[in-house]
Design a protein around this motif. Structure first.
Motif, PDB file in Angstrom:
ATOM      1  N   ILE A   1       0.929  -1.463   0.141  1.00 30.88           N
ATOM      2  CA  ILE A   1      -0.159  -0.172   0.387  1.00 30.88           C
ATOM      3  C   ILE A   1       1.101   1.247  -0.081  1.00 30.88           C
ATOM      4  O   ILE A   1       0.671   2.310  -0.778  1.00 30.88           O
ATOM      5  N   TYR A   2       1.964   1.041   0.333  1.00 34.78           N
ATOM      6  CA  TYR A   2       2.702   2.104   0.820  1.00 34.78           C
ATOM      7  C   TYR A   2       3.455   2.154  -0.067  1.00 34.78           C
ATOM      8  O   TYR A   2       3.538   3.891  -0.711  1.00 34.78           O
ATOM      9  N   SER A   3       3.512   1.676  -1.145  1.00 33.86           N
ATOM     10  CA  SER A   3       4.916   1.815  -2.143  1.00 33.86           C
ATOM     11  C   SER A   3       3.737   2.331  -3.868  1.00 33.86           C
ATOM     12  O   SER A   3       4.370   2.954  -4.233  1.00 33.86           O
ATOM     13  N   MET A   4       2.510   1.719  -3.224  1.00 34.07           N
ATOM     14  CA  MET A   4       1.596   3.059  -3.951  1.00 34.07           C
ATOM     15  C   MET A   4       1.468   4.344  -4.225  1.00 34.07           C
ATOM     16  O   MET A   4       0.968   5.074  -4.692  1.00 34.07           O
ATOM     17  N   SER A   5       1.489   5.078  -2.552  1.00 30.26           N
ATOM     18  CA  SER A   5       1.090   6.432  -2.502  1.00 30.26           C
ATOM     19  C   SER A   5       2.591   7.289  -3.245  1.00 30.26           C
ATOM     20  O   SER A   5       3.111   6.931  -3.643  1.00 30.26           O
ATOM     21  N   THR A   6       1.951   8.530  -2.573  1.00 29.56           N
ATOM     22  CA  THR A   6       2.984   9.297  -3.680  1.00 29.56           C
ATOM     23  C   THR A   6       4.063  10.113  -2.800  1.00 29.56           C
ATOM     24  O   THR A   6       4.785  11.286  -2.365  1.00 29.56           O
ATOM     25  N   TYR A   7       3.837   9.482  -1.156  1.00 29.47           N
ATOM     26  CA  TYR A   7       4.628   9.766  -0.698  1.00 29.47           C
ATOM     27  C   TYR A   7       5.868   8.952  -0.482  1.00 29.47           C
ATOM     28  O   TYR A   7       7.663   9.289   0.357  1.00 29.47           O
ATOM     29  N   PHE A   8       6.484   7.885  -1.268  1.00 29.44           N
ATOM     30  CA  PHE A   8       7.611   6.745  -1.786  1.00 29.44           C
ATOM     31  C   PHE A   8       7.542   6.881  -2.938  1.00 29.44           C
ATOM     32  O   PHE A   8       7.375   7.194  -4.084  1.00 29.44           O
ATOM     33  N   ARG A   9       9.383   7.647  -3.473  1.00 25.15           N
ATOM     34  CA  ARG A   9       9.973   7.449  -4.248  1.00 25.15           C
ATOM     35  C   ARG A   9      10.876   6.948  -4.458  1.00 25.15           C
ATOM     36  O   ARG A   9      11.533   7.036  -5.031  1.00 25.15           O
ATOM     37  N   HIS A  10      10.839   5.433  -4.129  1.00 27.51           N
ATOM     38  CA  HIS A  10      11.954   4.480  -3.937  1.00 27.51           C
ATOM     39  C   HIS A  10      11.851   3.455  -5.477  1.00 27.51           C
ATOM     40  O   HIS A  10      11.051   3.559  -6.279  1.00 27.51           O
ATOM     41  N   ARG A  11      13.157   3.835  -6.043  1.00 26.34           N
ATOM     42  CA  ARG A  11      13.401   3.145  -7.528  1.00 26.34           C
ATOM     43  C   ARG A  11      13.517   1.819  -7.638  1.00 26.34           C
ATOM     44  O   ARG A  11      14.593   0.974  -6.696  1.00 26.34           O
ATOM     45  N   TYR A  12      12.872   1.527  -8.277  1.00 32.04           N
ATOM     46  CA  TYR A  12      12.656  -0.044  -8.248  1.00 32.04           C
ATOM     47  C   TYR A  12      12.214  -0.678  -9.465  1.00 32.04           C
ATOM     48  O   TYR A  12      12.128   0.170 -10.749  1.00 32.04           O
ATOM     49  N   SER A  13      13.676  -1.868  -9.902  1.00 31.54           N
ATOM     50  CA  SER A  13      12.968  -2.718 -11.362  1.00 31.54           C
ATOM     51  C   SER A  13      13.475  -3.473 -10.457  1.00 31.54           C
ATOM     52  O   SER A  13      15.089  -4.521 -10.974  1.00 31.54           O
ATOM     53  N   ASP A  14      12.662  -4.699 -10.930  1.00 29.17           N
ATOM     54  CA  ASP A  14      13.481  -6.323 -10.432  1.00 29.17           C
ATOM     55  C   ASP A  14      13.703  -6.344  -8.899  1.00 29.17           C
ATOM     56  O   ASP A  14      14.942  -6.859  -8.805  1.00 29.17           O
ATOM     57  N   GLN A  15      14.124  -6.047  -8.236  1.00 25.54           N
ATOM     58  CA  GLN A  15      14.345  -5.568  -6.925  1.00 25.54           C
ATOM     59  C   GLN A  15      14.954  -6.762  -5.793  1.00 25.54           C
ATOM     60  O   GLN A  15      14.153  -7.655  -5.555  1.00 25.54           O
ATOM     61  N   PRO A  16      16.054  -6.804  -6.301  1.00 28.94           N
ATOM     62  CA  PRO A  16      16.225  -8.238  -4.564  1.00 28.94           C
ATOM     63  C   PRO A  16      15.993  -7.639  -3.757  1.00 28.94           C
ATOM     64  O   PRO A  16      15.712  -6.696  -3.259  1.00 28.94           O
ATOM     65  N   ARG A  17      15.859  -9.240  -2.637  1.00 29.01           N
ATOM     66  CA  ARG A  17      15.758  -9.012  -1.119  1.00 29.01           C
ATOM     67  C   ARG A  17      16.648  -8.432  -0.840  1.00 29.01           C
ATOM     68  O   ARG A  17      18.057  -8.322  -0.743  1.00 29.01           O
ATOM     69  N   GLN A  18      16.309  -7.495  -0.160  1.00 30.33           N
ATOM     70  CA  GLN A  18      17.150  -6.538   1.214  1.00 30.33           C
ATOM     71  C   GLN A  18      16.968  -6.907   2.185  1.00 30.33           C
ATOM     72  O   GLN A  18      16.435  -7.459   2.990  1.00 30.33           O
ATOM     73  N   SER A  19      18.195  -6.052   3.504  1.00 29.57           N
ATOM     74  CA  SER A  19      18.256  -6.601   4.974  1.00 29.57           C
ATOM     75  C   SER A  19      17.601  -5.687   4.992  1.00 29.57           C
ATOM     76  O   SER A  19      16.622  -4.458   5.189  1.00 29.57           O
ATOM     77  N   VAL A  20      17.033  -6.059   6.341  1.00 20.69           N
ATOM     78  CA  VAL A  20      15.954  -5.065   7.428  1.00 20.69           C
ATOM     79  C   VAL A  20      17.202  -4.100   7.349  1.00 20.69           C
ATOM     80  O   VAL A  20      16.591  -2.908   7.327  1.00 20.69           O
ATOM     81  N   LEU A  21      17.938  -3.579   7.698  1.00 24.34           N
ATOM     82  CA  LEU A  21      19.484  -2.815   7.911  1.00 24.34           C
ATOM     83  C   LEU A  21      19.031  -2.208   6.875  1.00 24.34           C
ATOM     84  O   LEU A  21      18.838  -0.735   6.820  1.00 24.34           O
ATOM     85  N   TYR A  22      18.804  -2.381   5.616  1.00 25.70           N
ATOM     86  CA  TYR A  22      18.796  -1.784   4.684  1.00 25.70           C
ATOM     87  C   TYR A  22      17.495  -1.000   4.291  1.00 25.70           C
ATOM     88  O   TYR A  22      17.554   0.205   3.763  1.00 25.70           O
TER      89      TYR A  22
END
Length: 636
Positions: A520-541
């Motif tokens: 839900i968050y990633s569809m909102s206007t508040y998040f501008r993260h750059r994705y393209s087949d993003q692999p699994r990331q760490s909790v720290l990330y």
């Protein structure tokens, strides 16, 4: 013709091409701007005449070119009622004039300039849909969906479309500019002032674009418009100088409202006239004060003149006294929790969202644990708990007026003891409470089992988007908690190990594709993260991406390496360096806690260089760390 590549979100497998002919005015429908206008009551006939007949207003309305009028007036004097009347009754010109409006409100949904410009564009293009493709295609091609948050580009699109001769005359009403957040307000005033100064030098193009702005008479707003008001006094109409005329109109409202009450309660004429006379004798009246006082009369027991006059013979002398009196009748424990939630919320909550938020407790683990009232019963509960202090419009819950919030919230560094209600809400504690409610909610069992497949009949992104929205709609409060828990945690500065462990769990989202709140968050206007087949990331990330400093510190202290799986967006340090809000704090934590283990790669440096807000400070930390590392190596 294709005009935009729309990012497909987390885990997406394709880029969606959007056709220009598919673009609709709804692209700019980013807020419920109509509801905020309709919160305000309709004017009583015979009122607002002080403004409508004022020479300054008439000169502005009748001018043949682009123009600006700033109306200032004190709280409770009916500015927003006037603004609604100007829009609804089309009092600003002929039928052919296009009137666009935006009513600012001190919440995350309605307190920013980009939401205002989107609302103006939505109204303009709904009226003149032929202008849409002519003026928007190049901007959307350049900015994609980020256009909705790009003030400069939105301003260019709006002024270009609104000054197109095909648009005819356009008038924009911007109400309560003082409730716009300061950075956006300053920018908007700068652009309004620049627009007006440039328009003065231009020849008449046959149509005009005018702005009418209302606000409280704040010094910072006056300073913003000072170059214009100093050289062209007619730009400003000071309602605070018209108090006598406004007071006379309040007498008209008193007569009309007392007559309504008399009809409802079947009061005798002598009682009605006595009430009217007594209310008119009270000095320093405002519309807001009158509204609160008449509510006392409506709820009073008895119908005799003596009983009703007893109610107003000792009327609240100020709006604040009226607020104390209203809340003094409330069930205090229920009212306090509700008011804390309303004050801390980033946007107005719906009845169903309030219902869930009120029922969530420390032991809640799923929706079945909640003793929900339902919208109808919760609406009655709110009325019984807070009376007139809270209003409900279109199933959304608001405080009655901006002054109600100012009355409740304790000011920073205030030393005096709060009254029972005045300044009794500690905003920091209210934010903490709501952040805990959001955290508990997002850890519900239902959301841990979340899986939303894309509709096989739709492209991946479109099918996933519709499925996620449907899922959010079925789970009350999820849209709010998913979009705002990070903001609340940051504001509340929650550092207790118990809660940090819970928020750290919320950061364990892998690639995000199977996480309910993140979808839900990633569809909102508040998040501008750059994705393209993003692999699994760490909790720290993810903690670094979200700007969660306590969680990042906790993870670093527990010995997690910063150079875990990198992915296309880089490692956790790179994410920290790129974080515009808290980059300096986050990078400082990496440097302080992990020292020599931190690898300052070219990508990390590039991320810092691209950080427009805190990039210089981040770069300084990185260069200092690199220098210290080289010095230690030489010593060895």
């Amino acid at each position: 013709m294709n005009f935009a590549n729309i990012s497909a979100g987390p885990g997406a497998t394709q880029i969606i091409q959007v056709k220009a002919e598919d673009l609709q005015p709804s692209f700019f429908k980013t807020s419920n701007y109509l509801s905020y206008k309709n919160i305000n009551p309709e004017r009583v006939p015979g009122t607002c005449v002080w403004f409508l007949d004022h020479p300054t207003f008439l000169k502005w309305r009748n001018s043949s070119g682009d123009d600006l009028l700033w109306l200032s007036a004190d709280p409770g004097c009916g500015k927003s009622v006037l603004s609604r009347a100007l829009v609804d009754e089309k009092l600003l010109g002929t039928e052919s004039v296009t009137i666009c409006h935006f009513f600012f409100k001190d919440n995350d949904e309605q307190n920013n300039a980009t939401a205002a410009l989107c609302a103006l564009l939505h109204q303009l293009f709904c009226t003149h849909d032929d202008l849409l493709q002519k003026h928007i295609v190049s901007s959307v091609k350049k900015c994609e969906h980020a256009l909705k948050n790009d003030f400069e580009e939105l301003w260019q699109v709006f002024t270009s479309a609104a000054t197109d001769q095909a648009a005819g005359d356009v008038i924009c009403v911007l109400d309560a500019l003082d409730e716009c957040r300061q950075s956006d307000r300053d920018k908007l005033i700068t652009y309004l002032e620049r627009f007006y100064r440039r328009s003065v030098d231009k020849s008449n193009r046959g149509s005009k674009l005018k702005f009418l702005v209302t606000s409280r008479p704040y010094n910072e707003i006056e300073r913003g418009f000072s170059r214009l008001t100093r050289n062209i006094p007619t730009v400003r109409l000071a309602g605070e100088d018209e108090s006598e005329k406004i007071s006379q109109e309040i007498a008209i409202v008193i007569e009309a409202k007392v007559r309504d009450i008399a009809e409802k309660r079947k009061l005798k004429d002598n009682v009605r006239l006595s009430l009217q006379k007594r209310l008119c004798e009270i000095p320093n009246r405002t519309y807001l004060w009158l509204h609160l006082t008449l509510d006392e009369v409506e709820k009073a027991r008895g119908k005799t003149g003596k009983k009703l006059l007893d109610v107003i013979n000792k009327p609240p002398r100020t709006v604040e006294e009226a607020y104390e009196k209203i809340l003094g009748r409330c069930e205090e424990e229920d009212a306090r929790k509700l008011l804390q939630i309303i004050v801390a919320a980033q946007r107005p909550l719906t009845l169903s969202e309030i219902d869930v938020a009120l029922e969530i407790g420390l032991e809640s683990t799923c929706y079945r644990d909640l003793d929900l009232e339902g919208d109808g019963d919760r609406k009655e509960w709110i009325r019984e708990s807070c009376g007139l202090f809270v209003s409900i419009v279109d199933s959304r819950v608001f405080l009655i007026h901006q002054t109600a919030r100012e009355f409740l919230v304790r000011k920073n560094n205030e030393t005096s003891e709060p009254q029972r209600w005045k300044h009794s809400v500690d905003l920091q504690k209210a934010r903490r409470m709501l952040s805990e409610i959001c955290i508990i909610h997002l850890l519900f069992r239902e959301f841990q089992e979340y899986r939303v497949p894309a509709d096989s009949g739709e492209p991946y992104f479109l099918g996933r988007t519709s499925a996620v929205r449907e899922y959010a709609e079925k789970h009350a409060f999820l849209d709010y908690s998913a979009n705002y828990w990070i903001t609340h945690v940051q504001e509340a500065h929650i550092d207790s190990p118990t809660w940090v462990s819970k928020t750290t769990r919320l950061c364990d989202i892998g690639d995000g594709s199977s996480c309910a709140w993140f979808s839900i968050y990633s569809m909102s206007t508040y998040f501008r993260h750059r994705y393209s087949d993003q692999p699994r990331q760490s909790v720290l990330y993810w903690a670094a991406v979200f700007g969660l400093t306590y969680e990042t510190r906790n993870l670093l202290n527990n010995g997690l390496a910063s150079n875990e799986q990198l992915g296309s967006f880089g490692n956790a340090l790179q994410a920290a360096a790129e974080n515009t809000d808290r980059g300096k704090e986050l990078v400082a934590l990496f440097v302080e806690r992990r020292g020599d283990e931190v690898k300052i790669t070219e990508k990390v440096v590039q991320a810092a260089a691209g950080n427009e807000d805190s990039g210089k400070e981040v770069m300084a930390l990185l260069l200092e760390q690199r220098g210290n590392t080289l010095d230690r190596r030489r010593d060895c």
